[in-house]
Design a protein around this motif. Structure first.
Motif, PDB file in Angstrom:
ATOM      1  N   VAL A  23      -3.699 -18.346  -3.370  1.00 50.87           N
ATOM      2  CA  VAL A  23      -2.244 -18.717  -2.779  1.00 50.87           C
ATOM      3  C   VAL A  23      -1.426 -17.840  -3.450  1.00 50.87           C
ATOM      4  N   PRO A  24      -0.712 -16.901  -2.758  1.00 51.77           N
ATOM      5  CA  PRO A  24       0.398 -16.047  -3.459  1.00 51.77           C
ATOM      6  C   PRO A  24       1.692 -16.482  -3.566  1.00 51.77           C
ATOM      7  N   ILE A  25       2.242 -16.317  -4.636  1.00 44.14           N
ATOM      8  CA  ILE A  25       3.630 -17.017  -4.877  1.00 44.14           C
ATOM      9  C   ILE A  25       4.465 -15.589  -5.030  1.00 44.14           C
ATOM     10  N   ALA A  26       5.794 -15.468  -4.480  1.00 40.95           N
ATOM     11  CA  ALA A  26       6.724 -14.437  -4.888  1.00 40.95           C
ATOM     12  C   ALA A  26       7.302 -14.554  -6.220  1.00 40.95           C
ATOM     13  N   HIS A  68       5.996 -23.160  -7.787  1.00 45.48           N
ATOM     14  CA  HIS A  68       6.246 -23.136  -6.512  1.00 45.48           C
ATOM     15  C   HIS A  68       5.036 -23.289  -5.468  1.00 45.48           C
ATOM     16  N   ALA A  69       3.802 -23.264  -6.225  1.00 39.03           N
ATOM     17  CA  ALA A  69       2.746 -23.299  -5.375  1.00 39.03           C
ATOM     18  C   ALA A  69       2.594 -24.768  -4.616  1.00 39.03           C
ATOM     19  N   PHE A  70       3.052 -25.591  -5.451  1.00 39.09           N
ATOM     20  CA  PHE A  70       3.097 -26.967  -4.868  1.00 39.09           C
ATOM     21  C   PHE A  70       3.798 -27.269  -3.480  1.00 39.09           C
ATOM     22  N   ALA A  71       4.752 -26.318  -3.200  1.00 40.74           N
ATOM     23  CA  ALA A  71       5.387 -26.513  -2.004  1.00 40.74           C
ATOM     24  C   ALA A  71       4.289 -26.519  -0.688  1.00 40.74           C
ATOM     25  N   ASP A  72       2.987 -25.770  -0.981  1.00 38.22           N
ATOM     26  CA  ASP A  72       2.020 -25.518  -0.088  1.00 38.22           C
ATOM     27  C   ASP A  72       0.865 -26.533  -0.564  1.00 38.22           C
ATOM     28  N   LEU A  73       0.203 -26.761  -1.697  1.00 38.30           N
ATOM     29  CA  LEU A  73      -0.641 -27.554  -2.233  1.00 38.30           C
ATOM     30  C   LEU A  73      -0.465 -28.812  -2.121  1.00 38.30           C
ATOM     31  N   VAL A 108      -1.624 -16.742  -7.437  1.00 36.64           N
ATOM     32  CA  VAL A 108      -1.227 -15.146  -7.492  1.00 36.64           C
ATOM     33  C   VAL A 108       0.287 -14.941  -7.459  1.00 36.64           C
ATOM     34  N   LEU A 109       0.708 -14.593  -8.602  1.00 34.57           N
ATOM     35  CA  LEU A 109       2.288 -14.158  -8.609  1.00 34.57           C
ATOM     36  C   LEU A 109       2.125 -12.755  -8.091  1.00 34.57           C
ATOM     37  N   VAL A 110       3.014 -12.450  -7.278  1.00 34.20           N
ATOM     38  CA  VAL A 110       3.171 -11.177  -6.518  1.00 34.20           C
ATOM     39  C   VAL A 110       4.496 -10.729  -6.405  1.00 34.20           C
ATOM     40  N   GLU A 111       4.931  -9.400  -6.388  1.00 33.07           N
ATOM     41  CA  GLU A 111       5.984  -8.775  -5.939  1.00 33.07           C
ATOM     42  C   GLU A 111       5.762  -8.612  -4.447  1.00 33.07           C
ATOM     43  N   GLU A 112       6.883  -8.831  -3.453  1.00 33.96           N
ATOM     44  CA  GLU A 112       6.687  -8.684  -2.280  1.00 33.96           C
ATOM     45  C   GLU A 112       7.964  -8.202  -1.485  1.00 33.96           C
ATOM     46  N   GLU A 113       7.626  -7.790  -0.202  1.00 31.53           N
ATOM     47  CA  GLU A 113       8.894  -7.546   0.704  1.00 31.53           C
ATOM     48  C   GLU A 113       8.783  -8.677   1.816  1.00 31.53           C
ATOM     49  N   GLN A 114       9.928  -9.088   1.926  1.00 31.13           N
ATOM     50  CA  GLN A 114       9.919 -10.044   3.229  1.00 31.13           C
ATOM     51  C   GLN A 114      10.785  -9.263   4.409  1.00 31.13           C
ATOM     52  N   VAL A 115      10.078  -9.311   5.502  1.00 31.35           N
ATOM     53  CA  VAL A 115      10.465  -8.393   6.516  1.00 31.35           C
ATOM     54  C   VAL A 115      11.044  -9.270   7.566  1.00 31.35           C
ATOM     55  N   LEU A 116      12.473  -8.913   7.979  1.00 31.23           N
ATOM     56  CA  LEU A 116      13.216  -9.652   9.020  1.00 31.23           C
ATOM     57  C   LEU A 116      13.495  -8.843  10.058  1.00 31.23           C
ATOM     58  N   GLN A 117      13.627  -9.179  11.285  1.00 28.37           N
ATOM     59  CA  GLN A 117      14.008  -8.336  12.511  1.00 28.37           C
ATOM     60  C   GLN A 117      14.653  -9.570  13.501  1.00 28.37           C
ATOM     61  N   LYS A 118      15.607  -8.971  14.256  1.00 24.87           N
ATOM     62  CA  LYS A 118      16.389  -9.685  15.253  1.00 24.87           C
ATOM     63  C   LYS A 118      15.306  -9.615  16.525  1.00 24.87           C
ATOM     64  N   LEU A 119      14.785 -10.921  16.883  1.00 29.69           N
ATOM     65  CA  LEU A 119      13.746 -11.207  18.010  1.00 29.69           C
ATOM     66  C   LEU A 119      14.422 -11.887  19.222  1.00 29.69           C
ATOM     67  N   GLY A 120      15.739 -12.102  19.152  1.00 29.66           N
ATOM     68  CA  GLY A 120      16.233 -12.953  20.175  1.00 29.66           C
ATOM     69  C   GLY A 120      15.823 -14.654  19.880  1.00 29.66           C
ATOM     70  N   ARG A 121      15.103 -14.997  18.886  1.00 24.91           N
ATOM     71  CA  ARG A 121      14.903 -16.486  18.483  1.00 24.91           C
ATOM     72  C   ARG A 121      16.312 -16.888  17.829  1.00 24.91           C
TER      73      ARG A 121
END
Length: 274
Positions: free
Chosen positions: A119-122, A149-154, A171-184
């Motif tokens: 389980v990855p955690i940002a 913060h893992a308990f939000a899923d566990l 697993v503590l990670v460094e991440e990028e969160q990718v956002l796009q405009k998809l019309g939703r």
């Protein structure tokens, strides 16, 4: 419970997508169709494997590569399921999506195999906005995840966390969160929707197996009888997250419910695990 610290990904891993793997899977799908027919188990397996990798996020694919060792089988069939990594009798599942959907599969696998859930955690996060021609912005998010913060899923698999055949790697990670405009509709982000999570770096890994290992997360300063308000204050957590954590710890047997304080449950460490 064990800990493993920084291990950087190869430089080219950050931008790779599992395109080649998807193409290979579709080739195997066609072979399965022509040799066994569209309703035969082999074809069904290739179809499921192709869909798994087609929908696979960068985070899931990158963590799977990070965990894989020579001799492992990836996206391998086990009974009626497809498992991310099979290492001898050990089954490794990388979970980056909805944990509630995993629970039936996890219960079936645990009946016959030892399972390791990843389980990855940002710990840190960058927000990347993609336009039609490429990135249009990148900024550091104030979000900072911890083991809690893992308990939000566990919380969705809490009854299974005491199973002696289950180990969980947070697993503590460094991440990028990718956002796009998809019309939703995504009113909270003014029309921007999350389309991917990208793994930049693995910071630290910590393994949990059994209620005793989770009980070690509890801060020593907690009173003998405490509510989720005490836990939230001691760990600097949102109250809702503290409630999910306490519920999970109670369901696995790390905590006991010993009464109520007003409308709030009173918890105490289980003497056998805490």
């Amino acid at each position: 419970m064990s800990s493993s610290r920084r291990r950087r990904l190869p430089a080219d891993t950050h931008n790779k997508t599992p395109t080649l793997l998807v193409e290979v899977n579709w080739i195997l799908l066609e072979i399965g169709r022509h040799t066994q027919g569209p309703r035969m188990p082999g074809a069904c397996y290739y179809w499921r494997m192709a869909i798994n990798t087609w929908n696979e996020s960068h985070m899931h694919a990158a963590l799977k590569r990070w965990y894989a060792r020579p001799g492992d089988s990836l996206e391998a069939p086990v009974g009626d399921a497809v498992v991310d990594i099979v290492r001898g009798d050990l089954l490794i599942e990388v979970q980056t999506g909805n944990m509630s959907q995993l629970r039936p599969k996890l219960a079936r696998l645990l009946a016959e195999h030892p399972v390791r859930l990843v389980v990855p955690i940002a710990q840190s996060r960058w927000i990347v906005r993609l336009g039609d021609t490429g990135p249009v912005g990148r900024r550091k998010s104030p979000y900072r995840g911890t083991w809690w913060h893992a308990f939000a899923d566990l919380v969705y698999v809490a009854p299974l966390l005491a199973d002696p055949h289950l180990s969980v790697d947070l697993v503590l990670v460094e991440e990028e969160q990718v956002l796009q405009k998809l019309g939703r509709r995504a009113w909270r982000r003014r029309g921007w929707s999350q389309t991917d999570r990208r793994l930049l770096n693995v910071v630290e890994r910590r393994r949990f197996a059994g209620p005793e290992s989770y009980a070690r997360l509890l801060p020593p300063a907690l009173p003998a009888a405490f509510t989720t308000a005490h836990l939230a204050e001691a760990q600097g957590l949102p109250r809702r997250l503290a409630q999910k954590a306490a519920y999970s710890l109670w369901r696995m047997g790390a905590l006991d419910r010993i009464g109520k304080e007003g409308r709030a449950h009173l918890y105490a460490r289980n003497v056998e695990t805490g």
